[in-house]
Design an enzyme around this catalytic site. Structure first.
Site, short mmCIF file in Angstrom:
data_model
loop_
_atom_site.label_atom_id
_atom_site.label_comp_id
_atom_site.label_asym_id
_atom_site.label_seq_id
_atom_site.Cartn_x
_atom_site.Cartn_y
_atom_site.Cartn_z
N LYS A 57 12.45 -22.48 7.17
CA LYS A 57 12.33 -21.91 8.51
C LYS A 57 13.56 -22.17 9.37
O LYS A 57 14.03 -21.29 10.09
CB LYS A 57 11.09 -22.48 9.20
CG LYS A 57 10.78 -21.77 10.51
CD LYS A 57 9.48 -22.24 11.13
CE LYS A 57 9.20 -21.41 12.39
NZ LYS A 57 8.01 -21.88 13.10
N GLU B 74 -0.89 -11.48 -1.27
CA GLU B 74 0.53 -11.49 -1.66
C GLU B 74 0.76 -11.02 -3.09
O GLU B 74 1.81 -10.46 -3.41
CB GLU B 74 1.13 -12.89 -1.47
CG GLU B 74 1.30 -13.31 -0.01
CD GLU B 74 0.07 -14.01 0.55
OE1 GLU B 74 -0.99 -13.99 -0.12
OE2 GLU B 74 0.16 -14.58 1.65
N MET C 38 -12.16 -4.55 -23.14
CA MET C 38 -11.35 -4.92 -24.30
C MET C 38 -11.84 -6.24 -24.90
O MET C 38 -11.89 -6.40 -26.11
CB MET C 38 -9.87 -5.02 -23.91
CG MET C 38 -8.94 -5.22 -25.08
SD MET C 38 -9.05 -3.91 -26.32
CE MET C 38 -7.72 -2.83 -25.80
N PHE D 125 2.78 -29.16 5.73
CA PHE D 125 1.77 -28.10 5.74
C PHE D 125 2.33 -26.83 5.10
O PHE D 125 3.43 -26.40 5.43
CB PHE D 125 1.32 -27.81 7.18
CG PHE D 125 0.33 -26.67 7.26
CD1 PHE D 125 -0.94 -26.79 6.68
CD2 PHE D 125 0.67 -25.48 7.88
CE1 PHE D 125 -1.83 -25.74 6.73
CE2 PHE D 125 -0.23 -24.43 7.94
CZ PHE D 125 -1.49 -24.56 7.36
N GLN D 126 1.58 -26.26 4.18
CA GLN D 126 1.96 -25.05 3.44
C GLN D 126 3.30 -25.19 2.73
O GLN D 126 4.08 -24.24 2.66
CB GLN D 126 1.95 -23.82 4.36
CG GLN D 126 0.53 -23.47 4.81
CD GLN D 126 0.41 -22.08 5.42
OE1 GLN D 126 1.34 -21.57 6.02
NE2 GLN D 126 -0.76 -21.47 5.27
#
Lengths: 167, 558
Positions: B160, B48, B469, B110-111
């Site tokens: 949802k 993502e 760097m 959940f999630q």
């Protein structure tokens, strides 16, 4: 470093308080006092925040506050003549026959009200500026303060001036 | 009645969205089901974070709003670095996340993650949508907020049951009005007059142009102003491209890895005109010593930037383009600054950027070779670190929006996915990601995305087997103690091949141009593994906390 009383007019929506206070916490500012309530506009709220900080830092926070989409107006009341008030409820030890009379007298001289009388304690309600509430609290300590609750400070400019927009 | 998911997809189309970068998951199933037969193009990324960077790259290359989509919990959390990157560089993206159903909010379902809470300090605004009927309005507002004023990311969190919930089409206003959001576009007339007055009476004026010039599409106005009066221009990392690199008035980048002559000019200027820039510490070095002799004019759309780091003599709040147009209308051609330009020319001659030509493979040569090959007609995206600075210093940019890099947040792993996004904004030109072997491995999984979709991103890895760097700082400031900065050799071409991508390994200077040509000739993605000098440094360099004319690795002051 001096205290600034900021008056912030916001949309009355979930999460707004968090957005506002987040801008203080990320800069390491401690909020000295906070009061939130409805205001003259039906779907807005006013948040009053007291912070101690140098002028430049406070000005930066004000500008950042103004960038929040849900913030409508921001002003620093400290710049104006104003009325500021706090309210405190103080539960003081007052065994019958002992110090009750003295407590009543102190309350009277501070124009505090006795709002509850129990068998072993009384509750005083006082309004005023911070110094007055502090002074009363200090005096009552000798009798034993069982519990003390203070609201955040609220303020309003004197005269016909209204809390102005930052712009 | 329509589902929230259908309303969402229709709303995105109404806002002109043509492409979404995303990754499906449990609570976004209803949205993905709508996308299945929608004309909206969806690119499935492999992480993502890449979706957010791709949307950002698309936004910066096109000037439009980029869109990314992720599921709740880990999906949303993985967007965070990408959103923060967009926030720091004022890139306009709308990030859409799924959320657990409203009745489970706050239940540690959940999630579940509180993504509006998490992203509060890194979004311009965010929304938790509680009803399907709100979706069309929220999407309209989100695009408006993301793409106007000082641009930035906006997140929309959709539970949802809101995407499966039903609602009627709600009529939307032509124009969004939000009482708490009214950016100032037009500059204050009297302030503009004051600035003009200051500039025409200056002896050593200098324009310091930042990313705001590009965000405001004001490159034309900027070049007109500079040319009309003969004012030299230095740009920030984000401002590169707002004036052609070969324009005689362009001094290149200023700051920590700026050109010596740009930094000298800042230190000696008597009027500094900061345009869409924010006096970042990488630009100013020790702030008290920055532009010590200059009166400062600051033009910016964000009032919070004015006076934030440096005291400003003439602040002008407004859109850079509108303000510059107003300034130009009151100005006549002038060439009063000849002695100043002569002085700068002298610095430029005696303090050029160095490029070694000793038969070994130096990164600066690679960047210059690419630059000569594409002649500005390409989008160049970078990762973060030495690769980024070498590109900023040595590539010759001719157009705005052709240089895309993570400036404010400095996000390693940004470049490759942002390059994917940039391709969809500019399919007409080649897109290169200039990478290091450290950065590319932060989002290397996107090789699968570019392979599957034949996204013709050309990845040039400047491979020195170091986190270059950081190693440079260890060499200079930590007694060469290379603590955890050495990377094992990686066969990037083999990795590319495994994903089905062609590639080439380059070890000597004479192989550089053929490799770049092979990349350009290939119509799909391509990977170049340049085995460069391992301990090459980025010079000149202003050590942290020094004044910007105290540079190391420069030329002796003449």
């Amino acid at each position: 470093m001096k205290p600034h009383t900021l008056s912030i007019l916001v949309e009355n929506k979930p999460g707004v308080l968090s957005r506002v206070t987040g801008l203080f916490s990320r800069r390491g500012f401690n909020i000295e006092s906070l009061a939130v309530g409805t205001c003259e506009e039906p779907d807005m709220s006013r948040i009053t925040i007291v912070v101690i900080g140098d002028d430049a830092k406070v000005e930066q926070v004000m500008k950042q506050l103004h960038k929040l989409i849900d913030v409508i107006k921001v002003s620093d009341l400290t710049e104006n003549e104003r009325v500021e008030r706090e309210l405190a409820l103080i539960k003081v030890n007052a065994e019958p026959g002992t110090s009750r009379a003295e407590i009543m007298q102190i309350a009277q001289s501070f124009r505090a009200q006795i709002v509850d009388v129990g068998s072993k304690s009384v509750i005083l309600q006082v309004t005023g500026d911070t110094d007055k509430v502090d002074a009363l609290e200090k005096l009552l300590r000798q009798y034993g303060v069982k519990e003390l609750v203070r609201t955040g400070r609220i303020g309003i400019p004197r005269g016909s001036k209204i809390v102005a927009s930052l712009k | 009645m329509k589902t929230g998911a259908k309303i969402l997809v229709e709303s995105l189309q109404r806002e002109g969205t043509e492409i979404i970068f995303g990754y499906p998951g449990g609570v976004v199933l209803p949205i993905y089901d709508e996308l299945y037969d929608s004309p909206l193009r969806h690119i499935l990324v492999r992480h993502e974070q890449a979706a957010a960077h791709a949307a950002d790259g698309y936004a910066r290359a096109s000037g439009r709003v980029g869109v990314c989509l992720a599921t709740s919990g880990p999906g949303a959390c993985n967007l965070v670095t990408g959103i923060a990157t967009a926030y720091m560089d004022s890139a306009s993206i709308v990030a859409i996340t799924g959320q657990v159903p409203t009745n489970l909010l706050g239940n540690d379902a959940f999630q579940e993650s509180d993504i509006t809470g998490i992203t509060m300090p890194i979004t311009k605004h965010n929304y938790l949508v509680k009803s399907a009927a709100d979706i069309s309005r929220v999407v309209q507002e989100a695009f408006y907020i993301a793409g106007t004023g000082r641009k930035g990311p906006v997140l929309i969190d959709i539970p949802k049951d809101v995407s499966t919930g039903l609602a009627e089409d709600t009529p939307l206003p032509e124009k969004v009005t939000l009482r708490g959001y009214n950016p100032t576009y037009k500059g204050h007339k009297r302030q503009i007059d004051k600035a003009v007055e200051l500039i025409v009476h200056a002896e050593r004026p200098l324009i310091y142009a930042g990313g705001g010039v590009i965000a405001s599409d004001a490159s034309g106005e900027l070049v007109s102003l500079a040319t009309l009066l003969g004012i030299p221009v230095t740009t920030t990392l984000m401002g590169i491209g707002c004036i052609p690199c070969d324009h005689p008035l362009n001094l290149g980048m200023l700051g920590m890895h700026g050109t010596e002559y740009a930094n000298f000019a800042v230190m000696e200027s008597d009027v500094l005109i900061a345009i869409g820039a924010r006096f970042d510490d990488r630009v100013t070095g020790k702030i008290d010593t920055f532009a010590p002799h200059a009166k400062i004019v600051h033009i910016d759309i964000d009032p919070a930037e004015i006076g934030k780091n440096k005291r400003i003599d003439v602040p002008i709040v407004g859109d850079v383009k509108a303000v510059l147009q107003d300034m130009l209308s009151g100005l006549k051609k002038n060439n009063a600054y000849e002695p100043w330009l002569k002085k700068i020319k002298h610095w430029r001659q005696h303090h050029p950027l160095r490029v070694k030509d000793d038969g070994r493979l130096h990164p600066q040569q690679i960047i210059r070779a690419l630059s000569e090959l594409v002649k500005g007609e390409a989008v160049i995206v970078s990762e973060v670190g030495q690769n980024q600075m070498w590109t900023a210093q040595h590539f010759c940019f001719h157009h705005p929006r052709t240089w895309i890099t993570s400036g404010g947040l400095g996000t390693m792993g940004y470049g490759f996915p942002a390059a994917m996004g940039a391709h969809f904004a500019r399919p007409d030109v080649p897109v290169f990601d200039i990478a290091g072997d450290g950065s590319i491995q932060m989002n290397i999984q996107e090789m699968s995305t570019v392979a599957a979709n034949r996204i013709p991103v050309k990845v040039a890895i400047l491979n020195n087997m170091y986190l270059g760097m950081v190693r440079q700082w260890q060499e200079l400031f930590f007694d060469r103690r290379y603590s955890f900065t050495e990377l094992p050799p990686v066969e990037f071409v083999k990795i590319a091949n495994a994903y089905g991508i062609d590639g080439i390994r380059v070890e000597s200077p004479d192989e550089v141009i053929p490799a770049l040509k092979a990349a350009l000739d290939c119509d799909g993605p391509f990977v170049m593994d340049f085995r460069i000098e391992r301990e090459e440094n980025v010079f000149p360099m202003v050590p942290a906390g020094a004044a910007i004319n105290e540079m190391i690795g420069g030329h002796p002051r003449s």
